[in-house]
Design an enzyme around this catalytic site. Structure first.
Site, mmCIF file in Angstrom:
data_model
loop_
_atom_site.group_PDB
_atom_site.id
_atom_site.type_symbol
_atom_site.label_atom_id
_atom_site.label_comp_id
_atom_site.label_asym_id
_atom_site.label_seq_id
_atom_site.Cartn_x
_atom_site.Cartn_y
_atom_site.Cartn_z
ATOM 1 N N GLU A 133 2.099 -8.329 -6.957
ATOM 2 C CA GLU A 133 2.730 -7.202 -6.273
ATOM 3 C C GLU A 133 4.251 -7.265 -6.436
ATOM 4 O OE1 GLU A 133 1.790 -4.550 -4.270
ATOM 5 O OE2 GLU A 133 -0.340 -4.929 -4.527
ATOM 6 N N ARG A 180 -15.995 -13.752 -10.052
ATOM 7 C CA ARG A 180 -16.911 -14.306 -11.066
ATOM 8 C C ARG A 180 -17.934 -15.231 -10.401
ATOM 9 N NH1 ARG A 180 -16.027 -10.772 -14.429
ATOM 10 N NH2 ARG A 180 -14.195 -10.809 -15.749
ATOM 11 N N CYS A 215 -6.008 -9.253 -12.614
ATOM 12 C CA CYS A 215 -5.151 -9.691 -11.512
ATOM 13 C C CYS A 215 -3.694 -9.456 -11.890
ATOM 14 C CB CYS A 215 -5.347 -11.182 -11.232
ATOM 15 S SG CYS A 215 -7.013 -11.648 -10.787
ATOM 16 N N ARG A 257 -2.749 -0.322 6.786
ATOM 17 C CA ARG A 257 -3.398 1.002 6.871
ATOM 18 C C ARG A 257 -4.074 1.159 8.219
ATOM 19 N NH1 ARG A 257 -4.063 4.245 2.286
ATOM 20 N NH2 ARG A 257 -4.462 5.745 3.935
ATOM 21 N N ARG A 313 -10.314 1.044 -1.920
ATOM 22 C CA ARG A 313 -9.166 0.164 -1.692
ATOM 23 C C ARG A 313 -9.450 -0.783 -0.551
ATOM 24 N NH1 ARG A 313 -5.401 -1.571 -3.168
ATOM 25 N NH2 ARG A 313 -3.747 -0.841 -1.869
ATOM 26 N N ARG A 315 -4.797 -7.626 -2.450
ATOM 27 C CA ARG A 315 -5.202 -6.215 -2.440
ATOM 28 C C ARG A 315 -6.230 -5.998 -3.543
ATOM 29 N NH1 ARG A 315 0.296 -6.143 -1.047
ATOM 30 N NH2 ARG A 315 0.809 -4.803 0.725
ATOM 31 N N TYR A 342 -9.354 -2.849 5.317
ATOM 32 C CA TYR A 342 -8.150 -3.673 5.473
ATOM 33 C C TYR A 342 -8.452 -4.671 6.577
ATOM 34 C CZ TYR A 342 -5.908 -0.548 2.281
ATOM 35 O OH TYR A 342 -5.590 0.154 1.137
#
Length: 118
Positions: free
Chosen positions: A78, A64, A75, A115, A8, A90, A107
């Site tokens: 959120e 790409r 994609c 985080r 992540r 993210r 992050y």
């Protein structure tokens, strides 16, 4: 032995422009690849999300352009949670890694507040 692991990460963008989204996506991908010693042939897929205030470009476009032409990319937007951090990209990378390899979630920039434990 290799196993499937998820990595992540997130990064903030200063403006809603194609250039800014591509630049920050490339930065996040580069750092995640370096910190986790990733090989593109071991990547299963990459899932990107953007906060609703970012819609000028798909992060997958940057991936790409960075050579991830054979990796499935997706994609999405959120959920617009009131009070949440704005202008965030993210990422979730699914990849094969050695079973004993520690994963480094990253992050960066303004997204560090998401985080602080990392």
């Amino acid at each position: 032995m290799e196993v499937v692991k998820g990595i992540r990460g997130a990064i903030t963008v200063t403006e809603n422009s194609a250039e800014a989204i591509e630049e920050q996506t490339k930065k996040l991908l580069t750092e995640i690849f370096l910190q986790n010693n990733l090989k593109k042939e071991k990547i299963i897929s990459i899932f990107f999300t953007l906060t609703p205030d970012l819609n000028a470009q798909f992060p997958a476009t940057a991936a790409r352009k960075a050579g991830l032409t054979e990796v499935p990319l997706l994609c999405a937007q959120e959920i617009a949670v009131p009070g949440s951090l704005k202008k965030v990209i993210r990422i979730l990378i699914l990849t094969y890694l050695p079973e004993n390899q520690k994963v480094h979630h990253l992050y960066l920039e303004g997204a560090k507040v998401l985080r602080p434990d990392f």
